[in-house]
Design a protein around this motif. Sequence first.
Motif, PDB file in Angstrom:
ATOM      1  N   LEU A  26       0.819  -1.215   0.000  1.00  0.00           N
ATOM      2  CA  LEU A  26       0.000   0.000   0.000  1.00  0.00           C
ATOM      3  C   LEU A  26       0.851   1.262   0.000  1.00  0.00           C
ATOM      4  O   LEU A  26       0.474   2.264  -0.603  1.00  0.00           O
ATOM      5  CB  LEU A  26      -0.949   0.005   1.205  1.00  0.00           C
ATOM      6  CG  LEU A  26      -2.050  -1.050   1.176  1.00  0.00           C
ATOM      7  CD1 LEU A  26      -2.790  -1.080   2.510  1.00  0.00           C
ATOM      8  CD2 LEU A  26      -3.019  -0.804   0.027  1.00  0.00           C
ATOM      9  N   CYS A  27       2.011   1.207   0.664  1.00  0.00           N
ATOM     10  CA  CYS A  27       2.915   2.357   0.726  1.00  0.00           C
ATOM     11  C   CYS A  27       3.885   2.394  -0.454  1.00  0.00           C
ATOM     12  O   CYS A  27       4.682   3.319  -0.575  1.00  0.00           O
ATOM     13  CB  CYS A  27       3.714   2.332   2.029  1.00  0.00           C
ATOM     14  SG  CYS A  27       2.722   2.551   3.509  1.00  0.00           S
ATOM     15  N   GLN A  84      -0.982  -2.849  -8.287  1.00  0.00           N
ATOM     16  CA  GLN A  84      -1.593  -4.004  -7.627  1.00  0.00           C
ATOM     17  C   GLN A  84      -2.317  -3.664  -6.338  1.00  0.00           C
ATOM     18  O   GLN A  84      -3.118  -4.466  -5.860  1.00  0.00           O
ATOM     19  CB  GLN A  84      -0.514  -5.051  -7.298  1.00  0.00           C
ATOM     20  CG  GLN A  84       0.163  -5.606  -8.522  1.00  0.00           C
ATOM     21  CD  GLN A  84       1.336  -6.458  -8.133  1.00  0.00           C
ATOM     22  OE1 GLN A  84       1.169  -7.644  -7.877  1.00  0.00           O
ATOM     23  NE2 GLN A  84       2.506  -5.867  -8.069  1.00  0.00           N
ATOM     24  N   LYS A  85      -2.046  -2.516  -5.767  1.00  0.00           N
ATOM     25  CA  LYS A  85      -2.583  -2.257  -4.429  1.00  0.00           C
ATOM     26  C   LYS A  85      -4.103  -2.114  -4.404  1.00  0.00           C
ATOM     27  O   LYS A  85      -4.704  -2.250  -3.351  1.00  0.00           O
ATOM     28  CB  LYS A  85      -1.895  -1.060  -3.775  1.00  0.00           C
ATOM     29  CG  LYS A  85      -2.138   0.268  -4.389  1.00  0.00           C
ATOM     30  CD  LYS A  85      -1.301   1.302  -3.638  1.00  0.00           C
ATOM     31  CE  LYS A  85      -1.546   2.695  -4.127  1.00  0.00           C
ATOM     32  NZ  LYS A  85      -0.736   3.656  -3.377  1.00  0.00           N
ATOM     33  N   SER A  89      -6.607  -2.480  -1.248  1.00  0.00           N
ATOM     34  CA  SER A  89      -6.817  -1.160  -0.656  1.00  0.00           C
ATOM     35  C   SER A  89      -8.269  -0.794  -0.398  1.00  0.00           C
ATOM     36  O   SER A  89      -8.529   0.092   0.394  1.00  0.00           O
ATOM     37  CB  SER A  89      -6.170  -0.079  -1.526  1.00  0.00           C
ATOM     38  OG  SER A  89      -6.767  -0.047  -2.800  1.00  0.00           O
ATOM     39  N   LYS A  90      -9.204  -1.420  -1.055  1.00  0.00           N
ATOM     40  CA  LYS A  90     -10.601  -1.126  -0.764  1.00  0.00           C
ATOM     41  C   LYS A  90     -11.024  -1.985   0.424  1.00  0.00           C
ATOM     42  O   LYS A  90     -11.070  -3.197   0.326  1.00  0.00           O
ATOM     43  CB  LYS A  90     -11.474  -1.436  -1.975  1.00  0.00           C
ATOM     44  CG  LYS A  90     -11.290  -0.458  -3.106  1.00  0.00           C
ATOM     45  CD  LYS A  90     -12.077  -0.877  -4.323  1.00  0.00           C
ATOM     46  CE  LYS A  90     -13.538  -0.633  -4.129  1.00  0.00           C
ATOM     47  NZ  LYS A  90     -14.325  -0.965  -5.344  1.00  0.00           N
ATOM     48  N   THR A  96     -10.087 -10.223  -0.035  1.00  0.00           N
ATOM     49  CA  THR A  96      -9.664 -11.619  -0.192  1.00  0.00           C
ATOM     50  C   THR A  96     -10.184 -12.187  -1.504  1.00  0.00           C
ATOM     51  O   THR A  96      -9.455 -12.871  -2.232  1.00  0.00           O
ATOM     52  CB  THR A  96     -10.139 -12.477   0.990  1.00  0.00           C
ATOM     53  OG1 THR A  96      -9.591 -11.938   2.191  1.00  0.00           O
ATOM     54  CG2 THR A  96      -9.700 -13.917   0.839  1.00  0.00           C
ATOM     55  N   ASP A  97     -11.427 -11.889  -1.851  1.00  0.00           N
ATOM     56  CA  ASP A  97     -11.991 -12.362  -3.120  1.00  0.00           C
ATOM     57  C   ASP A  97     -11.214 -11.804  -4.303  1.00  0.00           C
ATOM     58  O   ASP A  97     -10.933 -12.529  -5.261  1.00  0.00           O
ATOM     59  CB  ASP A  97     -13.470 -11.963  -3.244  1.00  0.00           C
ATOM     60  CG  ASP A  97     -14.357 -12.672  -2.248  1.00  0.00           C
ATOM     61  OD1 ASP A  97     -13.976 -13.767  -1.781  1.00  0.00           O
ATOM     62  OD2 ASP A  97     -15.427 -12.121  -1.932  1.00  0.00           O
ATOM     63  N   ARG A  98     -10.845 -10.524  -4.250  1.00  0.00           N
ATOM     64  CA  ARG A  98     -10.081  -9.921  -5.351  1.00  0.00           C
ATOM     65  C   ARG A  98      -8.708 -10.567  -5.475  1.00  0.00           C
ATOM     66  O   ARG A  98      -8.244 -10.848  -6.578  1.00  0.00           O
ATOM     67  CB  ARG A  98      -9.934  -8.409  -5.142  1.00  0.00           C
ATOM     68  CG  ARG A  98     -11.171  -7.616  -5.489  1.00  0.00           C
ATOM     69  CD  ARG A  98     -10.890  -6.122  -5.526  1.00  0.00           C
ATOM     70  NE  ARG A  98     -10.495  -5.592  -4.238  1.00  0.00           N
ATOM     71  CZ  ARG A  98     -11.336  -5.218  -3.285  1.00  0.00           C
ATOM     72  NH1 ARG A  98     -12.644  -5.334  -3.462  1.00  0.00           N
ATOM     73  NH2 ARG A  98     -10.896  -4.728  -2.145  1.00  0.00           N
TER      74      ARG A  98
END
Length: 106
Positions: A26-27, A84-85, A89-90, A96-98
């Motif tokens: 994320l960072c 990819q984040k 990030s949502k 997990t599904d994504r």
Amino acid sequence: KLRSILPLSDLFIVGQGSSTVLWSILCEVPTVVLDWYGLNYSLYDWVDGLEIIRNKDLLLKTILKLTSADSKIRDEIKGKFKKQKYLISKFDGKATDRILSHKYLV
């Protein structure tokens, strides 16, 4: 606290199994996961750009590669993490599904 210094870091080295790997993605901080215990850790194999070291003899070489004066490699990894984040990030209960439906896992 890690949340204060991680976003400022050039490189993050983490032990096997830490949830902070997601923080580094994320960072957009290049990350090395240490996995030389023979467990063949695969939780983050879906992450393009993440360095997973399964042989401790490769650690120094990897660190030198990622901390060289030429930041091209780090910039490439940051770009990969940026792309990819969205998978994590949502915070809508479907991360997990994504991740599990990501093209590298199916």
